[in-house]
Design a protein around this motif. Structure first.
Motif, PDB file in Angstrom:
ATOM      1  N   HIS A 155      45.162  26.113 105.250  1.00 26.72           N
ATOM      2  CA  HIS A 155      45.943  26.284 104.027  1.00 26.72           C
ATOM      3  C   HIS A 155      46.297  24.940 103.395  1.00 26.72           C
ATOM      4  O   HIS A 155      46.413  24.832 102.171  1.00 26.72           O
ATOM      5  CB  HIS A 155      47.212  27.090 104.313  1.00 26.72           C
ATOM      6  N   HIS A 156      46.452  23.910 104.208  1.00 26.67           N
ATOM      7  CA  HIS A 156      46.749  22.585 103.652  1.00 26.67           C
ATOM      8  C   HIS A 156      45.618  22.113 102.738  1.00 26.67           C
ATOM      9  O   HIS A 156      45.852  21.308 101.831  1.00 26.67           O
ATOM     10  CB  HIS A 156      46.992  21.570 104.774  1.00 26.67           C
ATOM     11  N   THR A 162      54.404  20.195 100.363  1.00 28.61           N
ATOM     12  CA  THR A 162      53.664  18.988 100.695  1.00 28.61           C
ATOM     13  C   THR A 162      52.193  19.238 100.418  1.00 28.61           C
ATOM     14  O   THR A 162      51.795  20.332 100.020  1.00 28.61           O
ATOM     15  CB  THR A 162      53.880  18.600 102.175  1.00 28.61           C
ATOM     16  N   GLY A 163      51.355  18.227 100.636  1.00 30.54           N
ATOM     17  CA  GLY A 163      49.913  18.368 100.442  1.00 30.54           C
ATOM     18  C   GLY A 163      49.326  17.196  99.692  1.00 30.54           C
ATOM     19  O   GLY A 163      50.044  16.468  98.993  1.00 30.54           O
ATOM     20  N   PRO A 164      48.016  16.989  99.816  1.00 27.41           N
ATOM     21  CA  PRO A 164      47.383  15.844  99.164  1.00 27.41           C
ATOM     22  C   PRO A 164      47.480  15.860  97.645  1.00 27.41           C
ATOM     23  O   PRO A 164      47.424  14.812  97.006  1.00 27.41           O
ATOM     24  CB  PRO A 164      45.923  15.938  99.638  1.00 27.41           C
ATOM     25  N   ALA A 165      47.642  17.050  97.050  1.00 24.75           N
ATOM     26  CA  ALA A 165      47.722  17.124  95.585  1.00 24.75           C
ATOM     27  C   ALA A 165      49.006  16.508  95.047  1.00 24.75           C
ATOM     28  O   ALA A 165      49.092  16.223  93.845  1.00 24.75           O
ATOM     29  CB  ALA A 165      47.612  18.572  95.115  1.00 24.75           C
ATOM     30  N   THR A 166      50.011  16.275  95.907  1.00 25.91           N
ATOM     31  CA  THR A 166      51.236  15.651  95.416  1.00 25.91           C
ATOM     32  C   THR A 166      50.966  14.250  94.870  1.00 25.91           C
ATOM     33  O   THR A 166      51.644  13.800  93.947  1.00 25.91           O
ATOM     34  CB  THR A 166      52.298  15.567  96.531  1.00 25.91           C
ATOM     35  N   THR A 167      49.962  13.580  95.419  1.00 27.78           N
ATOM     36  CA  THR A 167      49.608  12.239  94.920  1.00 27.78           C
ATOM     37  C   THR A 167      49.134  12.320  93.479  1.00 27.78           C
ATOM     38  O   THR A 167      49.537  11.521  92.624  1.00 27.78           O
ATOM     39  CB  THR A 167      48.515  11.609  95.805  1.00 27.78           C
ATOM     40  N   THR A 168      48.281  13.290  93.198  1.00 24.11           N
ATOM     41  CA  THR A 168      47.767  13.449  91.835  1.00 24.11           C
ATOM     42  C   THR A 168      48.863  13.899  90.883  1.00 24.11           C
ATOM     43  O   THR A 168      48.970  13.397  89.756  1.00 24.11           O
ATOM     44  CB  THR A 168      46.613  14.470  91.821  1.00 24.11           C
ATOM     45  N   LEU A 179      51.060  35.321 102.310  1.00 18.92           N
ATOM     46  CA  LEU A 179      52.194  34.411 102.157  1.00 18.92           C
ATOM     47  C   LEU A 179      51.790  33.001 101.775  1.00 18.92           C
ATOM     48  O   LEU A 179      52.238  32.460 100.762  1.00 18.92           O
ATOM     49  CB  LEU A 179      52.996  34.383 103.460  1.00 18.92           C
ATOM     50  N   GLU A 180      50.933  32.363 102.575  1.00 21.81           N
ATOM     51  CA  GLU A 180      50.626  30.945 102.369  1.00 21.81           C
ATOM     52  C   GLU A 180      49.924  30.699 101.035  1.00 21.81           C
ATOM     53  O   GLU A 180      50.215  29.720 100.340  1.00 21.81           O
ATOM     54  CB  GLU A 180      49.770  30.406 103.524  1.00 21.81           C
ATOM     55  N   VAL A 181      48.992  31.587 100.670  1.00 20.87           N
ATOM     56  CA  VAL A 181      48.252  31.389  99.422  1.00 20.87           C
ATOM     57  C   VAL A 181      49.132  31.714  98.222  1.00 20.87           C
ATOM     58  O   VAL A 181      49.124  31.002  97.213  1.00 20.87           O
ATOM     59  CB  VAL A 181      46.965  32.237  99.412  1.00 20.87           C
TER      60      VAL A 181
END
Length: 292
Positions: free
Chosen positions: A15-16, A97-103, A143-145
């Motif tokens: 999911h991350h 959280t997640g890598p997209a927070t940088t963008t 839930l997660e999606v």
């Protein structure tokens, strides 16, 4: 006296890879306890929809918070805040959280250097948080999606709800969009708004997360795609209509950014529209339908 409801989640590594994941959601109101000083390893958006309070920065400066407002809590940044002990406040929060927070940070949707952001209206954000809360029911297989998708939506909603944005969006971006198809340089666009090119670049980057050149280019190429797909205009005529006097330059630019030449794009996407192409946005409640 205060009331609190919250749920926390632990998304899987798969999911991350969605780019963003929701770690928790909560709704609280009343004279809530003081938060911090503390430091987190993830992001939190705290939406204050009623009441007032304060936020203290790492250097000791205290900022008054008056609803509607947003508090950004970012990883590694110490924070300390509280509702007014007499009146309290009404808040909802989403941990993510997640890598997209940088963008999203690069694009200006998340503002680490601006922890307290005045909002024009907190209602749309609370509606999105409400969807996350409903998705948090026990045993929800999606839930997660569902919650990850809602975090993306929440960031867009909060960006639109900033107090320095009108109902139609950022006034400067609206004006640039209006003039996007005229053959003007960035300096000429800046002069139209009484700004230097540097001032225009700073303002557009803050509002749209990109340079004026890229912002205008995205509008021009979007319109060019529409004309190529829905009309039989020659490529040179399409180029002129979106602000390029040199069709060869337009074709090279289109190919480099889109990944395929204009002629090839038309072959793939072309749909001649006998009744003409409409610029009117369809009503979601009454979309275009086939009538018999």
């Amino acid at each position: 006296m205060y009331h609190t409801w919250m749920r926390y989640f632990t998304p899987s590594p798969v999911h991350h890879r969605l780019g963003l994941v929701c770690l928790g959601v909560g709704l609280q109101h009343g004279t809530l306890p003081t938060v911090g000083p503390r430091t987190l390893d993830h992001h939190v958006a705290v939406v204050i929809s009623a009441g007032s309070g304060w936020y203290r920065t790492t250097d000791g400066r205290r900022t008054t918070i008056t609803a509607p407002a947003l508090i950004w809590l970012t990883p590694g940044t110490p924070h300390h805040y509280a509702a007014d002990p007499t009146t309290g406040w009404d808040e909802c929060f989403v941990d993510f959280t997640g890598p997209a927070t940088t963008t999203y940070t690069e694009l200006g949707y998340i503002e680490p250097d601006r922890p307290v952001v005045p909002l024009a209206d907190a209602t749309p954000a609370r509606t999105t948080v409400g969807r996350i809360a409903r998705a948090a029911r026990r045993g929800n297989p999606l839930l997660e999606v569902e919650t990850a998708a809602a975090v993306h939506e929440l960031l867009v909603t909060l960006r639109r709800a900033r107090a320095d944005t009108t109902a139609d969006g950022d006034p400067l971006l609206t004006a640039l969009a209006r003039d996007a198809f005229q053959p003007l340089s960035v300096a000429e666009h800046a002069a139209r708004h009484g700004m230097t090119a540097t001032e225009l670049r700073t303002a557009v980057r803050r509002a749209a997360g990109c340079s004026p050149k890229d912002y205008l280019l995205s509008l021009r190429l979007g319109r060019a795609k529409e004309l190529l797909a829905a009309t039989e205009l020659p490529v040179a005529a399409v180029a002129r209509r979106v602000g390029y006097d040199d069709p060869s330059y337009f074709s090279r630019l289109f190919t480099r950014r889109v990944g395929t030449p204009p002629v090839r794009f038309r072959e793939q996407q072309g749909r001649t529209v006998p009744g003409g192409w409409s610029d009117r946005v369809p009503d979601p409640g009454h979309p275009p339908t086939i009538t018999t």
